[in-house]
Design an enzyme around this catalytic site. Structure first.
Site, PDB file in Angstrom:
ATOM      1  N   THR A 205       7.373 -73.471 -73.692  1.00  0.00           N
ATOM      2  CA  THR A 205       7.521 -73.951 -72.358  1.00  0.00           C
ATOM      3  C   THR A 205       6.421 -74.891 -72.001  1.00  0.00           C
ATOM      4  OG1 THR A 205       8.229 -71.766 -71.826  1.00  0.00           O
ATOM      5  CG2 THR A 205       7.636 -73.145 -69.998  1.00  0.00           C
ATOM      6  N   ARG A 233      20.983 -65.954 -73.275  1.00  0.00           N
ATOM      7  CA  ARG A 233      19.650 -65.425 -72.988  1.00  0.00           C
ATOM      8  C   ARG A 233      18.882 -66.372 -72.049  1.00  0.00           C
ATOM      9  NH1 ARG A 233      14.110 -67.462 -73.723  1.00  0.00           N
ATOM     10  NH2 ARG A 233      12.780 -65.677 -74.095  1.00  0.00           N
ATOM     11  N   VAL A 234      18.257 -65.776 -71.059  1.00  0.00           N
ATOM     12  CA  VAL A 234      17.373 -66.525 -70.163  1.00  0.00           C
ATOM     13  C   VAL A 234      16.008 -65.857 -70.214  1.00  0.00           C
ATOM     14  CG1 VAL A 234      16.936 -67.235 -67.791  1.00  0.00           C
ATOM     15  CG2 VAL A 234      19.288 -67.155 -68.651  1.00  0.00           C
ATOM     16  N   GLY A 235      14.968 -66.656 -70.410  1.00  0.00           N
ATOM     17  CA  GLY A 235      13.606 -66.126 -70.476  1.00  0.00           C
ATOM     18  C   GLY A 235      12.905 -66.198 -69.139  1.00  0.00           C
ATOM     19  N   ASP A 236      11.594 -66.214 -69.192  1.00  0.00           N
ATOM     20  CA  ASP A 236      10.804 -66.220 -67.964  1.00  0.00           C
ATOM     21  C   ASP A 236      10.771 -67.569 -67.271  1.00  0.00           C
ATOM     22  OD1 ASP A 236       9.333 -67.303 -70.097  1.00  0.00           O
ATOM     23  OD2 ASP A 236       7.425 -66.854 -69.118  1.00  0.00           O
ATOM     24  N   THR A 256       3.497 -68.974 -69.965  1.00  0.00           N
ATOM     25  CA  THR A 256       4.158 -69.362 -71.206  1.00  0.00           C
ATOM     26  C   THR A 256       3.990 -68.246 -72.218  1.00  0.00           C
ATOM     27  OG1 THR A 256       4.208 -70.983 -72.998  1.00  0.00           O
ATOM     28  CG2 THR A 256       2.066 -70.586 -71.960  1.00  0.00           C
ATOM     29  N   GLY A 257       4.937 -68.146 -73.123  1.00  0.00           N
ATOM     30  CA  GLY A 257       4.800 -67.120 -74.160  1.00  0.00           C
ATOM     31  C   GLY A 257       6.078 -66.343 -74.367  1.00  0.00           C
ATOM     32  N   ASP A 258       5.895 -65.070 -74.609  1.00  0.00           N
ATOM     33  CA  ASP A 258       6.997 -64.188 -74.957  1.00  0.00           C
ATOM     34  C   ASP A 258       7.813 -63.849 -73.705  1.00  0.00           C
ATOM     35  OD1 ASP A 258       8.627 -62.234 -75.920  1.00  0.00           O
ATOM     36  OD2 ASP A 258       7.035 -61.116 -76.928  1.00  0.00           O
ATOM     37  N   GLY A 259       8.741 -64.751 -73.394  1.00  0.00           N
ATOM     38  CA  GLY A 259       9.397 -64.730 -72.101  1.00  0.00           C
ATOM     39  C   GLY A 259      10.196 -63.485 -71.786  1.00  0.00           C
TER      40      GLY A 259
END
Ligand SMILES: *[C@@H]1O[C@H](CO)[C@@H](O)[C@H](O)[C@H]1NC(C)=O
Length: 341
Positions: A205, A233-236, A256-259
């Site tokens: 991101t 799938r939707v992340g953060d 940012t990262g492991d959403g």
């Protein structure tokens, strides 16, 4: 009389030197300097924080920053690239977001259109594409030779490894789907913890926070999500308070990262709330990251935070170091600041 005005003058000077806000300013996750340069061009000409964030993040959508933003990266299990983006206006607390956006390259600009041309905050999937087309965006494939190659290798050579399935058959750690549910009682004991494979080229991101010369705050994100994600799938990133948050009364933050894990903790919201109660940006980011690490020691991610007066900081976890980019009027050019995690 002279004496009085000297006192007033000196106390006024003291006030100016000590409290003049360091604005405009923009901070950006990772080493995404080209996006930062663009945002700064907007800000230094007196442009708005919203424009800076939109135009800055758009640079990454065009340049496919790290392959993790924009078209042609992070194919899902079907080989398709879909985009998530968020933009938040700290002046009005208005939000525009899109998730799982298909066949439109300029995700953050579509999010900006959600913000400005609808009373909604969030549009998703195929129907977000229809909205974008109505707003004049061009529909085109987001698949490139590179993303097709990535997918073919994952599917044919690596037998769909890694993937994000648990508690299904056939065994998702060895085989491709389609998968079917295993009844809960039998998989609880046998399934290992999922370890995401997250690194610079699979996190990620662009997250950006800006304050303009007017003192208005904006924050935004844009991403193509996790590589080989389950379609839908939707992340953060597009979630307000998770991927980014902005409030004119305080400042803003982005993550940012492991959403999949980060969105459960609303780290950007938490960082802004910490700054609201007086924490420095660095401490605020640290608190947000530690809140996640307490429950998920293996998670990887970072938070950047910026106050409305132009103080900034960041914190990270699960990687050795984390770079972020800053540009303000005290610098001739952008600076990449790397912190230890
Ligand atoms: C910035 O953009 C130029 C092309 O305009 C590109 O060559 C360079 O790699 C980009 N830098 C980064 C850090 O992405």
């Amino acid at each position: 009389m002279l004496w009085v005005s000297l006192i007033l003058l000196s106390s006024f000077n003291y006030y100016v030197v000590d409290s003049e806000p360091n604005v405009p300013i923009v901070i950006t996750t990772w080493g995404f300097s080209n996006a930062t340069v663009k945002a700064w061009e907007v800000l230094k000409e007196g442009g708005t924080a919203l424009d800076a964030v939109e135009q800055g993040a758009s640079v990454c959508e065009v340049q496919q920053c790290d392959g993790t933003v924009g078209y042609g990266g992070s194919p899902d299990e079907n080989g398709e690239t879909t985009l998530d983006a968020l933009i938040m206006d700290g002046r009005t607390m208005n939000v525009g977001a899109v998730a799982a956006l298909r066949r439109i390259k300029s995700a953050i600009s579509v999010a900006r259109h959600v913000l400005e041309h609808t009373k909604h905050s969030f549009l998703a999937g195929e129907l977000a594409t229809q909205f974008a087309v109505q707003m004049g965006f061009r529909e085109e494939s987001l698949t490139t030779a590179h993303s097709k190659q990535l997918w073919l290798k994952w599917h044919n050579e690596n037998h769909c490894q890694p993937n994000f399935w648990m508690g299904v058959k056939p065994d998702p750690t060895k085989q491709c789907g389609p998968y079917h549910e295993i009844k809960k009682s039998s998989f609880r004991d046998t399934q290992p913890e999922v370890h995401m494979i997250v690194d610079r080229y699979n996190h990620d991101t662009i997250g950006m926070v800006a304050v303009d010369s007017n003192g208005d705050v904006a924050a935004g994100t844009s991403t193509n999500g996790a590589k080989y994600k389950i379609p839908g799938r939707v992340g953060d990133s597009p979630i307000p308070g998770a991927g980014a948050y902005a409030d004119n009364e305080v400042g803003g933050a982005a993550a940012t990262g492991d959403g999949d894990i980060m969105l459960r903790f609303l780290p950007s919201f938490l960082a802004v709330e910490e700054m609201r109660r007086g924490a420095s940006p660095t401490d605020a980011a640290q608190t947000a990251v530690k809140r996640i690490a307490a429950r998920y020691p293996d998670f990887m991610g970072a938070v950047i935070a910026l106050t409305k007066t132009g103080q900034y900081g960041a914190a990270c976890h699960g990687i050795p170091t984390f770079p972020f980019v800053v540009q303000d009027k005290t610098r001739n050019m952008f600076e990449v600041i790397t912190i230890k995690c």
